[in-house]
Design a protein around this motif. Sequence first.
Motif, PDB file in Angstrom:
ATOM      1  N   VAL A  62      95.020 -15.909  52.493  1.00  0.00           N
ATOM      2  CA  VAL A  62      95.877 -17.068  52.214  1.00  0.00           C
ATOM      3  C   VAL A  62      95.247 -18.346  52.758  1.00  0.00           C
ATOM      4  O   VAL A  62      95.178 -19.371  52.066  1.00  0.00           O
ATOM      5  N   ILE A  63      94.723 -18.267  53.975  1.00  0.00           N
ATOM      6  CA  ILE A  63      94.112 -19.457  54.603  1.00  0.00           C
ATOM      7  C   ILE A  63      92.917 -19.939  53.776  1.00  0.00           C
ATOM      8  O   ILE A  63      92.783 -21.127  53.461  1.00  0.00           O
ATOM      9  N   THR A  64      92.033 -19.008  53.399  1.00  0.00           N
ATOM     10  CA  THR A  64      90.814 -19.417  52.675  1.00  0.00           C
ATOM     11  C   THR A  64      91.162 -19.896  51.266  1.00  0.00           C
ATOM     12  O   THR A  64      90.536 -20.822  50.746  1.00  0.00           O
ATOM     13  N   ASN A  65      92.172 -19.282  50.652  1.00  0.00           N
ATOM     14  CA  ASN A  65      92.602 -19.738  49.330  1.00  0.00           C
ATOM     15  C   ASN A  65      93.095 -21.192  49.419  1.00  0.00           C
ATOM     16  O   ASN A  65      92.729 -22.040  48.597  1.00  0.00           O
ATOM     17  N   ASP A  66      93.893 -21.488  50.437  1.00  0.00           N
ATOM     18  CA  ASP A  66      94.409 -22.852  50.597  1.00  0.00           C
ATOM     19  C   ASP A  66      93.280 -23.838  50.874  1.00  0.00           C
ATOM     20  O   ASP A  66      93.291 -24.970  50.369  1.00  0.00           O
ATOM     21  N   MET A  67      92.306 -23.412  51.669  1.00  0.00           N
ATOM     22  CA  MET A  67      91.178 -24.309  51.977  1.00  0.00           C
ATOM     23  C   MET A  67      90.420 -24.673  50.703  1.00  0.00           C
ATOM     24  O   MET A  67      90.092 -25.842  50.455  1.00  0.00           O
ATOM     25  N   LEU A  68      90.150 -23.661  49.870  1.00  0.00           N
ATOM     26  CA  LEU A  68      89.407 -23.930  48.633  1.00  0.00           C
ATOM     27  C   LEU A  68      90.235 -24.770  47.674  1.00  0.00           C
ATOM     28  O   LEU A  68      89.729 -25.707  47.040  1.00  0.00           O
ATOM     29  N   LYS A  69      91.520 -24.440  47.580  1.00  0.00           N
ATOM     30  CA  LYS A  69      92.395 -25.174  46.659  1.00  0.00           C
ATOM     31  C   LYS A  69      92.471 -26.651  47.064  1.00  0.00           C
ATOM     32  O   LYS A  69      92.301 -27.541  46.229  1.00  0.00           O
ATOM     33  N   ASP A  70      92.673 -26.899  48.344  1.00  0.00           N
ATOM     34  CA  ASP A  70      92.783 -28.288  48.820  1.00  0.00           C
ATOM     35  C   ASP A  70      91.471 -29.035  48.563  1.00  0.00           C
ATOM     36  O   ASP A  70      91.477 -30.191  48.113  1.00  0.00           O
ATOM     37  N   ALA A  71      90.349 -28.389  48.835  1.00  0.00           N
ATOM     38  CA  ALA A  71      89.050 -29.058  48.667  1.00  0.00           C
ATOM     39  C   ALA A  71      88.782 -29.347  47.195  1.00  0.00           C
ATOM     40  O   ALA A  71      88.297 -30.425  46.843  1.00  0.00           O
ATOM     41  N   LEU A  72      89.116 -28.401  46.321  1.00  0.00           N
ATOM     42  CA  LEU A  72      88.851 -28.607  44.887  1.00  0.00           C
ATOM     43  C   LEU A  72      89.789 -29.660  44.309  1.00  0.00           C
ATOM     44  O   LEU A  72      89.422 -30.394  43.389  1.00  0.00           O
ATOM     45  N   LYS A  73      91.003 -29.753  44.874  1.00  0.00           N
ATOM     46  CA  LYS A  73      91.931 -30.799  44.415  1.00  0.00           C
ATOM     47  C   LYS A  73      91.398 -32.175  44.786  1.00  0.00           C
ATOM     48  O   LYS A  73      91.530 -33.144  44.033  1.00  0.00           O
ATOM     49  N   ALA A  74      90.775 -32.273  45.957  1.00  0.00           N
ATOM     50  CA  ALA A  74      90.267 -33.569  46.430  1.00  0.00           C
ATOM     51  C   ALA A  74      88.944 -33.937  45.754  1.00  0.00           C
ATOM     52  O   ALA A  74      88.532 -35.097  45.775  1.00  0.00           O
ATOM     53  N   ASP A  75      88.291 -32.984  45.144  1.00  0.00           N
ATOM     54  CA  ASP A  75      86.920 -33.180  44.641  1.00  0.00           C
ATOM     55  C   ASP A  75      86.835 -34.123  43.435  1.00  0.00           C
ATOM     56  O   ASP A  75      85.902 -34.912  43.325  1.00  0.00           O
ATOM     57  N   GLY A  76      87.785 -34.038  42.516  1.00  0.00           N
ATOM     58  CA  GLY A  76      87.787 -34.936  41.352  1.00  0.00           C
ATOM     59  C   GLY A  76      87.034 -34.417  40.141  1.00  0.00           C
ATOM     60  O   GLY A  76      87.182 -34.927  39.037  1.00  0.00           O
ATOM     61  N   ASN A  77      86.199 -33.409  40.326  1.00  0.00           N
ATOM     62  CA  ASN A  77      85.408 -32.890  39.197  1.00  0.00           C
ATOM     63  C   ASN A  77      86.012 -31.641  38.577  1.00  0.00           C
ATOM     64  O   ASN A  77      85.440 -31.062  37.651  1.00  0.00           O
ATOM     65  N   VAL A  78      87.160 -31.203  39.115  1.00  0.00           N
ATOM     66  CA  VAL A  78      87.721 -29.907  38.723  1.00  0.00           C
ATOM     67  C   VAL A  78      88.986 -30.100  37.878  1.00  0.00           C
ATOM     68  O   VAL A  78      89.947 -30.720  38.319  1.00  0.00           O
ATOM     69  N   ARG A  79      88.965 -29.576  36.673  1.00  0.00           N
ATOM     70  CA  ARG A  79      90.122 -29.676  35.767  1.00  0.00           C
ATOM     71  C   ARG A  79      91.193 -28.654  36.148  1.00  0.00           C
ATOM     72  O   ARG A  79      92.380 -28.906  36.061  1.00  0.00           O
ATOM     73  N   GLY A  80      90.718 -27.445  36.543  1.00  0.00           N
ATOM     74  CA  GLY A  80      91.680 -26.408  36.895  1.00  0.00           C
ATOM     75  C   GLY A  80      91.006 -25.299  37.671  1.00  0.00           C
ATOM     76  O   GLY A  80      89.780 -25.175  37.668  1.00  0.00           O
ATOM     77  N   LEU A  81      91.830 -24.488  38.349  1.00  0.00           N
ATOM     78  CA  LEU A  81      91.256 -23.382  39.095  1.00  0.00           C
ATOM     79  C   LEU A  81      92.065 -22.114  38.881  1.00  0.00           C
ATOM     80  O   LEU A  81      93.254 -22.150  38.549  1.00  0.00           O
ATOM     81  N   ALA A  82      91.379 -20.996  39.064  1.00  0.00           N
ATOM     82  CA  ALA A  82      92.022 -19.680  39.019  1.00  0.00           C
ATOM     83  C   ALA A  82      91.497 -18.916  40.219  1.00  0.00           C
ATOM     84  O   ALA A  82      90.294 -18.953  40.506  1.00  0.00           O
ATOM     85  N   SER A  83      92.408 -18.280  40.934  1.00  0.00           N
ATOM     86  CA  SER A  83      92.011 -17.576  42.158  1.00  0.00           C
ATOM     87  C   SER A  83      92.630 -16.191  42.172  1.00  0.00           C
ATOM     88  O   SER A  83      93.726 -15.989  41.632  1.00  0.00           O
TER      89      SER A  83
END
Length: 330
Positions: A62-83
């Motif tokens: 859960v912790i690592t999923n949230d870390m990746l999700k937050d970082a990808l949301k802040a990145d600006g180059n990502v349209r969507g994610l699947a985990s």
Amino acid sequence: MQNLAQTLTAQAINASLADLLLTLADTSKAISQAVRHGALAGVLGATEQENVQGETQKKLDVITNDMLKDALKADGNVRGLASEEEDYVVEVSKDGKYLVCFDPLDGSSNIDINSLVGTIFSVLPAPAGELTEQSFLQKGRDQVAAGYVLYGPSTMMALTTGNGTQFFTLDPNSGEFLLTQDQVTITPDTAEFAINMSNQRFWEAPMQTYIADLLIGELGPRERNFNMRWIAAMVGDVHRVLCRGGIFTYPTDNKNPQKPYKLRLMYEANPMAWLVEQAGGKASTGYQTILDVQPTAIHQRVAVILGSANEVDTCLSYHGQDYSQEPQVD
Ligand code: F6P
Ligand code: MN
């Protein structure tokens, strides 16, 4: 030594994809820290939640999923994610050019025994229009980048952008991923295999016969002895295969007829298959090249047989098909 950013520049990777890969690398450094602190940070053990696949989530999942999700949301180059840890696809930035599929912490049953775990990721181009699950259902062949970060005695990243497979090692002094192996090459022949032997009675006949022939060793048709390894984290087993060759398989089994395959296509099999192919190895379901499988769901599972090219061909010949003459698809 070249760092990751310099390597991506040398490969002429476009700025947006390079930015995204650097974000994944930075997040994996933070994950590496969380993993290393272990019990000191209170991150070991399970939560009371299950993911969509019915597996109990570990705290670090859960912790690592949230870390990746937050970082990808802040990145600006990502349209969507699947985990692996998200039931549904997540919309990220309207203008993002890429989709990211990831397993935030592969091998999470290894967490509590202080053994190998890693993050696996796959980057696909984002189609125009509304973001739905369908947007993600592209073949592994369409990936624009794929890799994993292994949190082992050293933290290493394996990466491909279609320019071969590279290994980077996280330098604890500078905090940078440095290029430590430029063209990773899997030896075509091997005498090492990786499979969960406890499922033997549940495998299909071809896999039963193939493994039985390996076990007979020099007394059998293979005329040589084989060694076995099983890390119970795909990321660790695939890393060993990339380093010194071998065959890794999680084959079809009938233990639970509702779940004949274990590994997930979009964020386990596809990225690993591309890394392996880019290193000169092969990756198949037993009947089809993994990168050519048309996905039908983001959490879809597949059988996986990957590694040293000649050994994979031998295994596939037991499945009734001789793939040794299969044309290479670019
Ligand atoms: O993600 C699934 C996974 O944890 C892989 O990393 C690993 O190869 C496999 O499952 C281990 O399965 P088993 O529990 O059968 O050893
Ligand atoms: Mn996994």
